[in-house]
Write a protein that holds these residues in place. Structure first.
Motif, PDB file in Angstrom:
ATOM      1  N   TRP A 259       0.822  -1.204   0.000  1.00  0.00           N
ATOM      2  CA  TRP A 259       0.000   0.000   0.000  1.00  0.00           C
ATOM      3  C   TRP A 259       0.858   1.257   0.000  1.00  0.00           C
ATOM      4  CZ3 TRP A 259      -4.872   0.274  -1.291  1.00  0.00           C
ATOM      5  CH2 TRP A 259      -5.659  -0.885  -1.182  1.00  0.00           C
ATOM      6  N   SER A 260       2.004   1.191   0.644  1.00  0.00           N
ATOM      7  CA  SER A 260       2.921   2.336   0.634  1.00  0.00           C
ATOM      8  C   SER A 260       3.428   2.608  -0.773  1.00  0.00           C
ATOM      9  CB  SER A 260       4.098   2.077   1.576  1.00  0.00           C
ATOM     10  OG  SER A 260       3.653   1.946   2.905  1.00  0.00           O
ATOM     11  N   CYS A 261       3.725   1.546  -1.490  1.00  0.00           N
ATOM     12  CA  CYS A 261       4.179   1.704  -2.874  1.00  0.00           C
ATOM     13  C   CYS A 261       3.072   2.272  -3.760  1.00  0.00           C
ATOM     14  CB  CYS A 261       4.675   0.366  -3.419  1.00  0.00           C
ATOM     15  SG  CYS A 261       6.221  -0.196  -2.675  1.00  0.00           S
ATOM     16  N   VAL A 262       1.822   1.893  -3.494  1.00  0.00           N
ATOM     17  CA  VAL A 262       0.687   2.460  -4.232  1.00  0.00           C
ATOM     18  C   VAL A 262       0.609   3.971  -3.995  1.00  0.00           C
ATOM     19  CG1 VAL A 262      -1.837   2.542  -4.370  1.00  0.00           C
ATOM     20  CG2 VAL A 262      -0.658   0.335  -4.302  1.00  0.00           C
ATOM     21  N   ILE A 263       0.763   4.379  -2.751  1.00  0.00           N
ATOM     22  CA  ILE A 263       0.710   5.809  -2.422  1.00  0.00           C
ATOM     23  C   ILE A 263       1.855   6.561  -3.103  1.00  0.00           C
ATOM     24  CG2 ILE A 263       0.979   7.470  -0.533  1.00  0.00           C
ATOM     25  CD1 ILE A 263      -0.560   5.470   1.229  1.00  0.00           C
ATOM     26  N   LEU A 264       3.041   5.956  -3.098  1.00  0.00           N
ATOM     27  CA  LEU A 264       4.175   6.584  -3.779  1.00  0.00           C
ATOM     28  C   LEU A 264       3.895   6.707  -5.272  1.00  0.00           C
ATOM     29  CD1 LEU A 264       7.033   7.689  -3.916  1.00  0.00           C
ATOM     30  CD2 LEU A 264       7.891   5.326  -3.974  1.00  0.00           C
ATOM     31  N   GLY A 265       3.302   5.671  -5.868  1.00  0.00           N
ATOM     32  CA  GLY A 265       2.965   5.730  -7.290  1.00  0.00           C
ATOM     33  C   GLY A 265       1.976   6.835  -7.593  1.00  0.00           C
ATOM     34  N   VAL A 270       0.524  12.319  -9.742  1.00  0.00           N
ATOM     35  CA  VAL A 270      -0.043  13.673  -9.586  1.00  0.00           C
ATOM     36  C   VAL A 270       1.049  14.732  -9.693  1.00  0.00           C
ATOM     37  CG1 VAL A 270      -1.995  12.837  -8.208  1.00  0.00           C
ATOM     38  CG2 VAL A 270       0.084  13.638  -7.046  1.00  0.00           C
ATOM     39  N   SER A 271       2.276  14.377  -9.320  1.00  0.00           N
ATOM     40  CA  SER A 271       3.378  15.339  -9.441  1.00  0.00           C
ATOM     41  C   SER A 271       3.700  15.617 -10.902  1.00  0.00           C
ATOM     42  CB  SER A 271       4.629  14.813  -8.713  1.00  0.00           C
ATOM     43  OG  SER A 271       4.396  14.707  -7.326  1.00  0.00           O
ATOM     44  N   LYS A 278      -1.404  20.795 -14.691  1.00  0.00           N
ATOM     45  CA  LYS A 278      -2.706  20.242 -14.289  1.00  0.00           C
ATOM     46  C   LYS A 278      -2.643  19.910 -12.793  1.00  0.00           C
ATOM     47  CE  LYS A 278      -3.363  18.303 -18.901  1.00  0.00           C
ATOM     48  NZ  LYS A 278      -3.575  17.061 -19.698  1.00  0.00           N
ATOM     49  N   ALA A 279      -2.970  20.920 -11.979  1.00  0.00           N
ATOM     50  CA  ALA A 279      -2.730  20.809 -10.540  1.00  0.00           C
ATOM     51  C   ALA A 279      -3.923  20.318  -9.739  1.00  0.00           C
ATOM     52  CB  ALA A 279      -2.292  22.161  -9.985  1.00  0.00           C
ATOM     53  N   VAL A 280      -5.091  20.131 -10.370  1.00  0.00           N
ATOM     54  CA  VAL A 280      -6.276  19.818  -9.588  1.00  0.00           C
ATOM     55  C   VAL A 280      -6.148  18.496  -8.839  1.00  0.00           C
ATOM     56  CG1 VAL A 280      -7.456  18.768 -11.564  1.00  0.00           C
ATOM     57  CG2 VAL A 280      -8.789  19.644  -9.612  1.00  0.00           C
ATOM     58  N   TRP A 281      -5.596  17.464  -9.540  1.00  0.00           N
ATOM     59  CA  TRP A 281      -5.458  16.164  -8.856  1.00  0.00           C
ATOM     60  C   TRP A 281      -4.392  16.228  -7.761  1.00  0.00           C
ATOM     61  CZ3 TRP A 281      -9.298  13.124  -9.241  1.00  0.00           C
ATOM     62  CH2 TRP A 281     -10.042  13.055 -10.421  1.00  0.00           C
ATOM     63  N   ALA A 282      -3.375  17.046  -7.977  1.00  0.00           N
ATOM     64  CA  ALA A 282      -2.351  17.219  -6.950  1.00  0.00           C
ATOM     65  C   ALA A 282      -2.950  17.855  -5.701  1.00  0.00           C
ATOM     66  CB  ALA A 282      -1.206  18.076  -7.486  1.00  0.00           C
ATOM     67  N   ARG A 283      -3.862  18.811  -5.905  1.00  0.00           N
ATOM     68  CA  ARG A 283      -4.512  19.441  -4.754  1.00  0.00           C
ATOM     69  C   ARG A 283      -5.293  18.422  -3.932  1.00  0.00           C
ATOM     70  NH1 ARG A 283      -7.126  24.998  -7.302  1.00  0.00           N
ATOM     71  NH2 ARG A 283      -5.147  26.100  -7.672  1.00  0.00           N
ATOM     72  N   TRP A 284      -6.085  17.613  -4.627  1.00  0.00           N
ATOM     73  CA  TRP A 284      -6.884  16.610  -3.911  1.00  0.00           C
ATOM     74  C   TRP A 284      -5.992  15.572  -3.220  1.00  0.00           C
ATOM     75  CZ3 TRP A 284     -11.560  17.369  -2.460  1.00  0.00           C
ATOM     76  CH2 TRP A 284     -12.411  18.170  -3.207  1.00  0.00           C
ATOM     77  N   PHE A 285      -4.920  15.186  -3.908  1.00  0.00           N
ATOM     78  CA  PHE A 285      -4.008  14.220  -3.288  1.00  0.00           C
ATOM     79  C   PHE A 285      -3.370  14.820  -2.033  1.00  0.00           C
ATOM     80  CE2 PHE A 285       0.118  12.350  -2.502  1.00  0.00           C
ATOM     81  CZ  PHE A 285      -0.129  10.986  -2.593  1.00  0.00           C
ATOM     82  N   LEU A 379       8.467  13.758  -2.415  1.00  0.00           N
ATOM     83  CA  LEU A 379       8.160  14.047  -3.814  1.00  0.00           C
ATOM     84  C   LEU A 379       7.130  15.173  -3.927  1.00  0.00           C
ATOM     85  CD1 LEU A 379       8.564  13.234  -6.789  1.00  0.00           C
ATOM     86  CD2 LEU A 379       6.749  11.531  -6.470  1.00  0.00           C
ATOM     87  N   ARG A 380       6.108  15.116  -3.074  1.00  0.00           N
ATOM     88  CA  ARG A 380       5.101  16.174  -3.101  1.00  0.00           C
ATOM     89  C   ARG A 380       5.691  17.508  -2.643  1.00  0.00           C
ATOM     90  NH1 ARG A 380       2.907  16.780  -6.203  1.00  0.00           N
ATOM     91  NH2 ARG A 380       1.311  18.120  -5.252  1.00  0.00           N
ATOM     92  N   ALA A 381       6.618  17.448  -1.682  1.00  0.00           N
ATOM     93  CA  ALA A 381       7.263  18.685  -1.234  1.00  0.00           C
ATOM     94  C   ALA A 381       8.057  19.327  -2.362  1.00  0.00           C
ATOM     95  CB  ALA A 381       8.164  18.395  -0.032  1.00  0.00           C
ATOM     96  N   ILE A 382       8.873  18.516  -3.059  1.00  0.00           N
ATOM     97  CA  ILE A 382       9.695  19.048  -4.149  1.00  0.00           C
ATOM     98  C   ILE A 382       8.818  19.617  -5.259  1.00  0.00           C
ATOM     99  CG2 ILE A 382      11.291  18.406  -5.997  1.00  0.00           C
ATOM    100  CD1 ILE A 382      12.511  16.378  -4.084  1.00  0.00           C
TER     101      ILE A 382
END
Length: 396
Positions: A259-265, A270-271, A278-285, A379-382
Protein backbone atom coordinates in the motif's frame (compact mmCIF):
# COMPACT_ATOMS: atom_id res chain seq x y z
CA UNK A 1 29.09 -35.89 72.80
CA UNK A 2 25.96 -34.34 74.28
CA UNK A 3 26.22 -31.41 71.82
CA UNK A 4 26.59 -33.84 68.93
CA UNK A 5 23.54 -35.82 70.05
CA UNK A 6 21.54 -32.60 70.47
CA UNK A 7 22.54 -31.44 66.99
CA UNK A 8 21.59 -34.79 65.44
CA UNK A 9 18.26 -34.69 67.26
CA UNK A 10 17.48 -31.21 65.89
CA UNK A 11 18.41 -32.32 62.35
CA UNK A 12 16.21 -35.42 62.70
CA UNK A 13 13.26 -33.38 63.94
CA UNK A 14 13.71 -30.88 61.10
CA UNK A 15 13.78 -33.65 58.51
CA UNK A 16 10.71 -35.20 60.03
CA UNK A 17 8.92 -31.83 59.83
CA UNK A 18 9.90 -31.33 56.21
CA UNK A 19 8.85 -34.85 55.27
CA UNK A 20 5.53 -34.33 57.01
CA UNK A 21 4.76 -31.23 54.96
CA UNK A 22 3.10 -31.74 51.55
CA UNK A 23 5.79 -31.71 48.86
CA UNK A 24 5.42 -28.59 46.67
CA UNK A 25 6.35 -28.84 43.00
CA UNK A 26 6.94 -25.61 41.12
CA UNK A 27 6.88 -25.37 37.32
CA UNK A 28 7.14 -22.66 34.72
CA UNK A 29 4.40 -22.94 32.11
CA UNK A 30 4.86 -21.40 28.68
CA UNK A 31 1.93 -21.11 26.30
CA UNK A 32 2.64 -20.81 22.60
CA UNK A 33 1.61 -17.84 20.46
CA UNK A 34 -2.05 -17.15 19.72
CA UNK A 35 -3.96 -15.20 17.10
CA UNK A 36 -4.51 -12.02 19.12
CA UNK A 37 -1.84 -9.35 18.95
CA UNK A 38 -1.18 -9.51 22.69
CA UNK A 39 -0.54 -13.27 22.41
CA UNK A 40 2.18 -13.27 19.75
CA UNK A 41 5.12 -13.69 22.16
CA UNK A 42 3.30 -16.42 24.11
CA UNK A 43 2.44 -16.37 27.80
CA UNK A 44 4.16 -17.42 31.04
CA UNK A 45 2.78 -18.57 34.39
CA UNK A 46 3.85 -20.58 37.43
CA UNK A 47 2.25 -23.90 38.35
CA UNK A 48 2.14 -24.96 42.01
CA UNK A 49 1.36 -28.56 42.94
CA UNK A 50 1.31 -30.30 46.32
CA UNK A 51 1.13 -33.97 47.27
CA UNK A 52 -2.33 -33.45 48.79
CA UNK A 53 -3.77 -32.64 45.34
CA UNK A 54 -3.65 -28.84 45.25
CA UNK A 55 -2.84 -27.70 41.72
CA UNK A 56 -3.09 -24.08 40.60
CA UNK A 57 -1.68 -21.51 38.21
CA UNK A 58 -0.25 -18.15 39.25
CA UNK A 59 -0.58 -15.73 36.36
CA UNK A 60 0.66 -12.13 36.04
CA UNK A 61 -1.16 -11.41 32.78
CA UNK A 62 -4.64 -10.53 34.09
CA UNK A 63 -6.31 -7.27 33.09
CA UNK A 64 -9.86 -5.97 33.32
CA UNK A 65 -11.44 -4.72 30.09
CA UNK A 66 -14.38 -3.42 32.13
CA UNK A 67 -12.26 -1.10 34.27
CA UNK A 68 -13.26 2.58 33.89
CA UNK A 69 -11.69 4.25 30.83
CA UNK A 70 -9.66 1.10 30.11
CA UNK A 71 -8.82 1.90 26.47
CA UNK A 72 -7.83 5.51 27.14
CA UNK A 73 -5.75 4.59 30.18
CA UNK A 74 -4.07 1.73 28.28
CA UNK A 75 -3.10 4.02 25.39
CA UNK A 76 -1.91 6.64 27.85
CA UNK A 77 0.38 4.07 29.44
CA UNK A 78 -1.55 3.46 32.65
CA UNK A 79 -1.48 -0.26 31.97
CA UNK A 80 -2.59 -1.78 35.25
CA UNK A 81 -2.35 -5.57 35.26
CA UNK A 82 -2.80 -7.89 38.23
CA UNK A 83 -1.74 -11.28 39.50
CA UNK A 84 -4.40 -13.98 39.37
CA UNK A 85 -4.88 -17.61 40.38
CA UNK A 86 -6.74 -20.37 38.53
CA UNK A 87 -7.05 -24.18 38.65
CA UNK A 88 -4.55 -25.78 36.33
CA UNK A 89 -6.81 -28.00 34.25
CA UNK A 90 -9.26 -25.30 33.07
CA UNK A 91 -6.29 -23.00 32.40
CA UNK A 92 -4.58 -25.58 30.17
CA UNK A 93 -7.88 -26.54 28.52
CA UNK A 94 -8.49 -22.95 27.45
CA UNK A 95 -5.21 -22.96 25.52
CA UNK A 96 -5.80 -26.45 24.16
CA UNK A 97 -9.14 -25.32 22.69
CA UNK A 98 -7.36 -22.44 20.96
CA UNK A 99 -4.88 -24.86 19.38
CA UNK A 100 -2.01 -23.50 21.49
CA UNK A 101 0.66 -25.66 23.09
CA UNK A 102 1.55 -25.52 26.79
CA UNK A 103 5.07 -26.48 27.91
CA UNK A 104 5.74 -27.36 31.56
CA UNK A 105 9.29 -26.99 32.93
CA UNK A 106 9.57 -28.39 36.46
CA UNK A 107 12.05 -26.43 38.58
CA UNK A 108 14.67 -27.81 40.94
CA UNK A 109 13.88 -25.84 44.10
CA UNK A 110 14.57 -27.07 47.62
CA UNK A 111 12.05 -26.76 50.46
CA UNK A 112 13.49 -23.45 51.72
CA UNK A 113 13.45 -21.89 48.25
CA UNK A 114 9.90 -23.15 47.70
CA UNK A 115 8.82 -21.65 51.01
CA UNK A 116 10.35 -18.32 50.05
CA UNK A 117 8.55 -18.44 46.72
CA UNK A 118 5.22 -19.14 48.42
CA UNK A 119 5.76 -16.21 50.79
CA UNK A 120 6.57 -13.94 47.85
CA UNK A 121 3.45 -15.03 45.99
CA UNK A 122 1.30 -14.64 49.11
CA UNK A 123 2.66 -11.13 49.59
CA UNK A 124 1.99 -10.35 45.92
CA UNK A 125 -1.67 -11.32 46.38
CA UNK A 126 -2.22 -8.76 49.14
CA UNK A 127 -4.68 -6.07 47.98
CA UNK A 128 -2.05 -3.33 48.07
CA UNK A 129 0.36 -5.42 45.92
CA UNK A 130 -1.94 -7.30 43.57
CA UNK A 131 -2.11 -4.65 40.83
CA UNK A 132 1.09 -3.57 39.09
CA UNK A 133 1.99 -1.16 36.31
CA UNK A 134 2.59 -3.44 33.33
CA UNK A 135 5.53 -2.63 31.06
CA UNK A 136 5.70 -4.43 27.72
CA UNK A 137 9.41 -5.22 27.94
CA UNK A 138 10.53 -4.66 31.52
CA UNK A 139 7.69 -5.83 33.76
CA UNK A 140 5.28 -8.35 32.29
CA UNK A 141 3.96 -11.91 32.55
CA UNK A 142 7.43 -13.35 31.79
CA UNK A 143 9.71 -11.07 33.78
CA UNK A 144 7.55 -11.34 36.93
CA UNK A 145 7.84 -15.13 37.41
CA UNK A 146 11.55 -14.99 36.57
CA UNK A 147 12.06 -12.31 39.22
CA UNK A 148 10.06 -14.37 41.74
CA UNK A 149 12.17 -17.47 41.09
CA UNK A 150 15.43 -15.57 41.48
CA UNK A 151 14.27 -13.88 44.69
CA UNK A 152 13.29 -17.29 46.08
CA UNK A 153 16.71 -18.70 45.18
CA UNK A 154 18.41 -15.64 46.59
CA UNK A 155 20.71 -15.20 43.60
CA UNK A 156 20.76 -14.56 39.87
CA UNK A 157 20.29 -17.46 37.50
CA UNK A 158 22.69 -18.06 34.65
CA UNK A 159 20.29 -18.11 31.72
CA UNK A 160 21.10 -19.91 28.49
CA UNK A 161 21.10 -17.92 25.22
CA UNK A 162 17.75 -18.07 23.38
CA UNK A 163 17.61 -20.01 20.14
CA UNK A 164 16.37 -16.94 18.25
CA UNK A 165 19.22 -15.69 16.02
CA UNK A 166 21.23 -12.89 17.62
CA UNK A 167 20.41 -10.35 14.91
CA UNK A 168 16.68 -10.94 15.48
CA UNK A 169 16.89 -10.17 19.21
CA UNK A 170 19.61 -7.51 19.25
CA UNK A 171 17.05 -4.84 20.22
CA UNK A 172 13.52 -4.92 21.62
CA UNK A 173 12.19 -3.78 18.24
CA UNK A 174 13.98 -6.57 16.38
CA UNK A 175 12.68 -9.13 18.87
CA UNK A 176 9.15 -7.83 18.31
CA UNK A 177 9.60 -8.08 14.56
CA UNK A 178 10.69 -11.70 14.95
CA UNK A 179 7.41 -12.61 16.65
CA UNK A 180 5.19 -10.32 14.56
CA UNK A 181 6.31 -11.49 11.13
CA UNK A 182 2.79 -12.62 10.17
CA UNK A 183 1.24 -9.39 11.49
CA UNK A 184 2.89 -6.63 9.42
CA UNK A 185 0.20 -4.05 10.14
CA UNK A 186 0.62 -4.57 13.87
CA UNK A 187 4.36 -4.12 13.56
CA UNK A 188 3.78 -1.09 11.36
CA UNK A 189 1.74 0.41 14.20
CA UNK A 190 4.42 -0.42 16.77
CA UNK A 191 7.13 1.11 14.59
CA UNK A 192 5.02 4.24 14.25
CA UNK A 193 4.09 4.61 17.92
CA UNK A 194 7.30 3.56 19.67
CA UNK A 195 10.43 5.66 19.44
CA UNK A 196 14.17 5.18 19.53
CA UNK A 197 14.23 3.79 23.07
CA UNK A 198 13.51 0.26 21.81
CA UNK A 199 16.37 0.43 19.29
CA UNK A 200 19.23 0.38 21.80
CA UNK A 201 21.12 -2.93 22.04
CA UNK A 202 19.81 -5.27 24.73
CA UNK A 203 21.50 -8.03 26.70
CA UNK A 204 20.63 -11.70 26.44
CA UNK A 205 18.91 -11.46 29.82
CA UNK A 206 16.67 -8.63 28.62
CA UNK A 207 15.52 -10.91 25.79
CA UNK A 208 13.62 -12.86 28.48
CA UNK A 209 10.81 -10.26 28.20
CA UNK A 210 9.22 -12.57 25.61
CA UNK A 211 7.71 -15.72 27.21
CA UNK A 212 8.77 -17.95 24.31
CA UNK A 213 12.38 -16.79 24.62
CA UNK A 214 12.25 -17.17 28.42
CA UNK A 215 11.31 -20.84 27.99
CA UNK A 216 14.41 -21.31 25.80
CA UNK A 217 16.63 -19.54 28.29
CA UNK A 218 15.27 -21.42 31.32
CA UNK A 219 15.71 -24.82 29.66
CA UNK A 220 19.46 -24.93 30.33
CA UNK A 221 19.63 -22.24 33.03
CA UNK A 222 22.04 -22.89 35.89
CA UNK A 223 21.61 -22.39 39.61
CA UNK A 224 24.44 -20.72 41.58
CA UNK A 225 25.56 -24.26 42.49
CA UNK A 226 26.02 -25.07 38.81
CA UNK A 227 23.07 -27.48 38.70
CA UNK A 228 20.41 -27.14 36.05
CA UNK A 229 17.33 -25.27 37.21
CA UNK A 230 14.93 -27.42 35.17
CA UNK A 231 14.50 -30.98 36.41
CA UNK A 232 12.27 -32.07 33.55
CA UNK A 233 9.93 -30.73 30.94
CA UNK A 234 6.93 -32.07 29.09
CA UNK A 235 3.95 -30.81 27.14
CA UNK A 236 0.56 -30.41 28.84
CA UNK A 237 -1.05 -29.51 25.50
CA UNK A 238 0.21 -29.77 21.94
CA UNK A 239 3.90 -30.26 21.37
CA UNK A 240 7.00 -28.93 19.60
CA UNK A 241 5.64 -29.92 16.18
CA UNK A 242 2.10 -28.63 16.72
CA UNK A 243 0.96 -26.10 14.10
CA UNK A 244 1.05 -22.48 15.17
CA UNK A 245 -2.24 -20.94 16.26
CA UNK A 246 -1.13 -17.57 14.89
CA UNK A 247 -2.61 -16.21 11.69
CA UNK A 248 -1.24 -17.20 8.29
CA UNK A 249 1.16 -14.76 6.60
CA UNK A 250 -0.50 -11.62 5.27
CA UNK A 251 -0.76 -11.78 1.45
CA UNK A 252 1.78 -9.49 -0.20
CA UNK A 253 -0.84 -7.21 -1.87
CA UNK A 254 -2.33 -6.48 1.57
CA UNK A 255 0.89 -5.62 3.39
CA UNK A 256 1.88 -2.09 4.44
CA UNK A 257 4.73 -2.13 1.94
CA UNK A 258 2.38 -2.79 -0.98
CA UNK A 259 0.00 0.00 0.00
CA UNK A 260 2.92 2.34 0.63
CA UNK A 261 4.18 1.70 -2.87
CA UNK A 262 0.69 2.46 -4.23
CA UNK A 263 0.71 5.81 -2.42
CA UNK A 264 4.17 6.58 -3.78
CA UNK A 265 2.96 5.73 -7.29
CA UNK A 266 -0.02 8.07 -6.93
CA UNK A 267 2.26 10.83 -5.62
CA UNK A 268 4.48 10.39 -8.69
CA UNK A 269 1.52 10.54 -11.07
CA UNK A 270 -0.04 13.67 -9.59
CA UNK A 271 3.38 15.34 -9.44
CA UNK A 272 3.91 14.75 -13.15
CA UNK A 273 0.49 16.22 -13.93
CA UNK A 274 1.21 19.18 -11.64
CA UNK A 275 4.47 19.91 -13.44
CA UNK A 276 2.49 19.96 -16.69
CA UNK A 277 0.12 22.58 -15.33
CA UNK A 278 -2.71 20.24 -14.29
CA UNK A 279 -2.73 20.81 -10.54
CA UNK A 280 -6.28 19.82 -9.59
CA UNK A 281 -5.46 16.16 -8.86
CA UNK A 282 -2.35 17.22 -6.95
CA UNK A 283 -4.51 19.44 -4.75
CA UNK A 284 -6.88 16.61 -3.91
CA UNK A 285 -4.01 14.22 -3.29
CA UNK A 286 -2.25 16.70 -0.99
CA UNK A 287 -5.44 17.36 0.92
CA UNK A 288 -5.98 13.64 1.55
CA UNK A 289 -2.32 12.76 2.17
CA UNK A 290 -1.34 15.62 4.44
CA UNK A 291 -4.60 15.29 6.38
CA UNK A 292 -3.77 11.65 6.98
CA UNK A 293 -0.20 12.39 8.08
CA UNK A 294 -1.47 15.28 10.23
CA UNK A 295 -3.91 12.98 12.01
CA UNK A 296 -1.08 10.53 12.65
CA UNK A 297 0.92 13.48 13.91
CA UNK A 298 -1.80 14.17 16.48
CA UNK A 299 -1.57 10.56 17.69
CA UNK A 300 2.21 10.78 18.01
CA UNK A 301 1.84 14.13 19.80
CA UNK A 302 -0.36 12.42 22.38
CA UNK A 303 2.04 9.52 22.77
CA UNK A 304 5.08 11.78 23.19
CA UNK A 305 3.66 14.51 25.42
CA UNK A 306 0.74 12.87 27.28
CA UNK A 307 1.35 9.13 27.42
CA UNK A 308 3.51 7.76 30.23
CA UNK A 309 4.70 4.83 28.13
CA UNK A 310 8.49 4.81 28.41
CA UNK A 311 9.04 3.76 24.80
CA UNK A 312 6.99 6.44 23.06
CA UNK A 313 9.49 9.27 23.53
CA UNK A 314 11.69 10.35 21.90
CA UNK A 315 10.11 9.38 18.61
CA UNK A 316 11.99 10.92 15.69
CA UNK A 317 9.11 10.22 13.32
CA UNK A 318 7.75 13.49 14.69
CA UNK A 319 9.99 15.24 12.17
CA UNK A 320 7.75 13.78 9.48
CA UNK A 321 4.41 13.05 11.17
CA UNK A 322 3.26 16.09 13.13
CA UNK A 323 0.26 18.46 13.25
CA UNK A 324 2.01 20.93 10.91
CA UNK A 325 1.15 18.51 8.09
CA UNK A 326 -2.34 20.05 8.07
CA UNK A 327 -0.75 23.12 6.50
CA UNK A 328 0.07 21.01 3.46
CA UNK A 329 -3.56 19.88 3.29
CA UNK A 330 -5.04 23.38 3.42
CA UNK A 331 -2.69 25.69 1.52
CA UNK A 332 -3.34 24.25 -2.00
CA UNK A 333 -6.85 25.72 -1.77
CA UNK A 334 -5.91 29.14 -0.39
CA UNK A 335 -5.64 31.97 -2.90
CA UNK A 336 -3.13 33.70 -0.65
CA UNK A 337 -1.38 30.51 0.48
CA UNK A 338 1.50 30.58 -2.02
CA UNK A 339 4.20 31.84 0.37
CA UNK A 340 2.94 29.70 3.30
CA UNK A 341 2.96 26.52 1.21
CA UNK A 342 6.41 27.26 -0.19
CA UNK A 343 7.80 27.79 3.34
CA UNK A 344 6.06 24.74 4.80
CA UNK A 345 7.12 22.37 2.03
CA UNK A 346 10.71 23.63 2.19
CA UNK A 347 10.85 22.93 5.93
CA UNK A 348 9.02 19.63 5.43
CA UNK A 349 11.56 18.46 2.86
CA UNK A 350 14.50 19.45 5.09
CA UNK A 351 12.98 17.53 8.02
CA UNK A 352 12.47 14.46 5.84
CA UNK A 353 16.17 14.55 4.89
CA UNK A 354 17.09 14.90 8.58
CA UNK A 355 14.89 11.92 9.51
CA UNK A 356 16.45 9.82 6.76
CA UNK A 357 19.89 10.67 8.13
CA UNK A 358 18.81 9.53 11.61
CA UNK A 359 17.62 6.24 10.13
CA UNK A 360 20.93 5.72 8.33
CA UNK A 361 22.82 6.54 11.55
CA UNK A 362 20.84 3.87 13.41
CA UNK A 363 19.26 6.27 15.89
CA UNK A 364 15.82 4.81 15.17
CA UNK A 365 14.96 1.81 13.04
CA UNK A 366 12.23 2.50 10.47
CA UNK A 367 9.58 0.13 9.31
CA UNK A 368 10.43 -0.74 5.68
CA UNK A 369 7.07 0.65 4.57
CA UNK A 370 8.07 4.09 5.87
CA UNK A 371 10.55 4.56 3.02
CA UNK A 372 8.02 4.81 0.14
CA UNK A 373 5.69 6.87 2.35
CA UNK A 374 8.44 9.33 3.23
CA UNK A 375 9.40 9.38 -0.44
CA UNK A 376 5.81 10.28 -1.33
CA UNK A 377 5.92 13.21 1.13
CA UNK A 378 9.32 14.27 -0.21
CA UNK A 379 8.16 14.05 -3.81
CA UNK A 380 5.10 16.17 -3.10
CA UNK A 381 7.26 18.69 -1.23
CA UNK A 382 9.70 19.05 -4.15
CA UNK A 383 6.89 19.32 -6.69
CA UNK A 384 5.11 22.00 -4.68
CA UNK A 385 8.34 23.92 -4.04
CA UNK A 386 9.14 23.99 -7.77
CA UNK A 387 5.61 24.98 -8.80
CA UNK A 388 5.32 27.65 -6.10
CA UNK A 389 8.77 29.04 -6.97
CA UNK A 390 7.50 29.73 -10.49
CA UNK A 391 4.91 32.10 -9.01
CA UNK A 392 5.51 35.41 -7.20
CA UNK A 393 5.78 34.80 -3.46
CA UNK A 394 3.08 37.32 -2.59
CA UNK A 395 -0.68 37.04 -2.40
CA UNK A 396 -2.19 36.58 -5.82
Amino acid sequence: MKRLLLTLSIIALSLAYVMAEPRMKVSLLTCSEGRNIYELEGHSALRLQTADGSDCIINWGVFDFNAPNFIYRFVKGETDYMVGEAPTEPFVDSYRREGRSVLEQTLRLDSLQTERLMNLIYNNFLPQNRVYRYNYVYDNCATRPLAMIERAIGDTLTLAPPTVPTAERSTFRNAMRHFHSHYPWYQFGIDTALGSGIDTPISEREAAFAPLMLADMIRDARLPSGERLVESEHWLAGGPDAPSAAAAPTPLPLTPMSWSCVILGLALIVSVFQMRGKAVWARWFDTAWFTLTGLEGLVITFLIFVSVHEATSPNWLYLWLNPLCFIGAITPWLKSGNRLEFCYQSVNFALLIALGALFVAGVQSPNPAFIPLMSASGLRAISNIICRARRPLHPA
